[in-house]
Design an enzyme around this catalytic site. Structure first.
Site, short mmCIF file in Angstrom:
data_model
loop_
_atom_site.label_atom_id
_atom_site.label_comp_id
_atom_site.label_asym_id
_atom_site.label_seq_id
_atom_site.Cartn_x
_atom_site.Cartn_y
_atom_site.Cartn_z
N TYR A 138 0.86 -1.18 0.00
CA TYR A 138 0.00 0.00 0.00
C TYR A 138 0.90 1.23 0.00
CZ TYR A 138 -4.09 2.79 1.57
OH TYR A 138 -5.11 3.69 1.69
N LYS A 166 -1.44 -1.40 -4.03
CA LYS A 166 -2.52 -0.42 -4.02
C LYS A 166 -1.85 0.93 -4.17
CE LYS A 166 -6.37 1.64 -1.55
NZ LYS A 166 -7.18 1.73 -0.31
#
Length: 306
Positions: A138, A166
């Site tokens: 992330y 992400k």
């Protein structure tokens, strides 16, 4: 575009439902999870930013994974957010999430301490070495204070269990470089970039807005896959007013998502402090944009799946 994205293409960064008194609402989480899968979500990402991970306990995170896995079964991939600023703590959360049934893990860059790139890479590798399920990194420097630089991503891609990202770095050039130079599946974490990132080889999205508009976001990818770029663009543009109000209006996405879910009579409940609920004016604007996108049907889940 990745031919077989490891977690599907359309993922929802699911809110964590709470009861009126602020307790974890596992029944509500199961109901919402099932509805999101019915609405076209291939995967559910739990305990991320939208899932209020800073204010949920370790036990609550694990209970949430276990409950949602029971609710969706084989119909969707459950990815558990386990990121913390402490490597040892992150490893413990990762192992607990895997034991609870998570099929993948969302691991955010260690925040606050602002470690250099070698330390960032070591953190991710230690988590990946400690589990048997794949990781989605992330990258959200606006919150963590630290970017995962493209060259670091390319090195991390060599680990067999680091398979996805992400992407909230707002760096299309850097993301394109990593997509071109690795097998990492890049998921847009910023709805306004869902189509641009997909068009340069991204895998799909992990979306807060999907809590209330998953079919509409998914339809953009479907049109692009069908080669109808004009329709994909039009569908993408249609989602932008709601995206702007939910994600760029000065209120956190958790607050706006729970406001809309509550107005639709769907599980969500209150936010935990220090967050505060949306005011009446903000809610009215959100609902107007939602009605415009959905044709005025405030039913939460359109029936067709693109």
């Amino acid at each position: 575009m990745t031919s077989s994205p490891p977690f599907g293409r359309a993922l929802c960064a699911m809110v964590t439902p709470f009861t009126a008194d602020g307790a974890l609402d596992l029944d509500g989480a199961q109901e919402l999870a099932a509805r999101l899968v019915d609405a076209g979500c291939d995967g559910l990402v739990l305990s991320g930013t939208t899932g209020e991970s800073p204010t949920t306990s370790d036990d609550e995170k694990t209970e949430l994974v276990r409950a949602v896995v029971r609710a969706v079964g084989e119909r969707a991939v459950v990815v558990a957010g386990v990121g913390t600023p402490d490597t040892r703590h992150t490893v413990r959360l990762a192992q607990a999430a895997e034991a609870a049934g998570a099929a993948g893990l969302l691991v955010v860059t260690p925040y606050y301490s602002r470690p250099p790139q070698a330390a960032v890479a070591a953190h991710f590798r230690q988590v990946a070495d400690a589990v048997g399920v794949p990781l989605m990194l992330y990258d959200i420097p606006g919150r963590t204070g630290t970017r995962v630089e493209p060259d670091t991503m390319l090195r991390l891609a060599e680990h067999p269990r680091i398979v996805a990202v992400k992407d909230c770095a707002y760096d299309l050039l850097g993301s394109s470089k990593v997509i071109a130079g690795s097998g990492l599946a890049y998921y847009s974490g910023c709805e306004e970039l869902n189509l641009p990132l997909y068009a340069v080889g991204g895998a799909g999205f992990v979306s807060t807005v999907a809590n209330v508009a998953a079919p509409h976001l998914r339809s953009v990818l479907g049109a692009h896959d069908a080669g109808d770029n004009a329709r994909a663009t039009a569908l993408h543009q249609a989602t932008l007013p709601l995206t702007e109000l939910m994600m760029a209006s000065g209120l956190p996405g958790t607050v706006t998502a729970k406001a809309v879910l509550g107005a639709l009579g769907l599980p969500g409940g209150p936010v935990r402090e220090p967050l505060q609920p949306a005011g009446r004016e903000a809610l009215d604007g959100l609902l107007a944009a939602y009605e415009e996108l959905t044709g005025g049907q405030l039913d939460g889940v359109p029936q067709s799946r693109t």
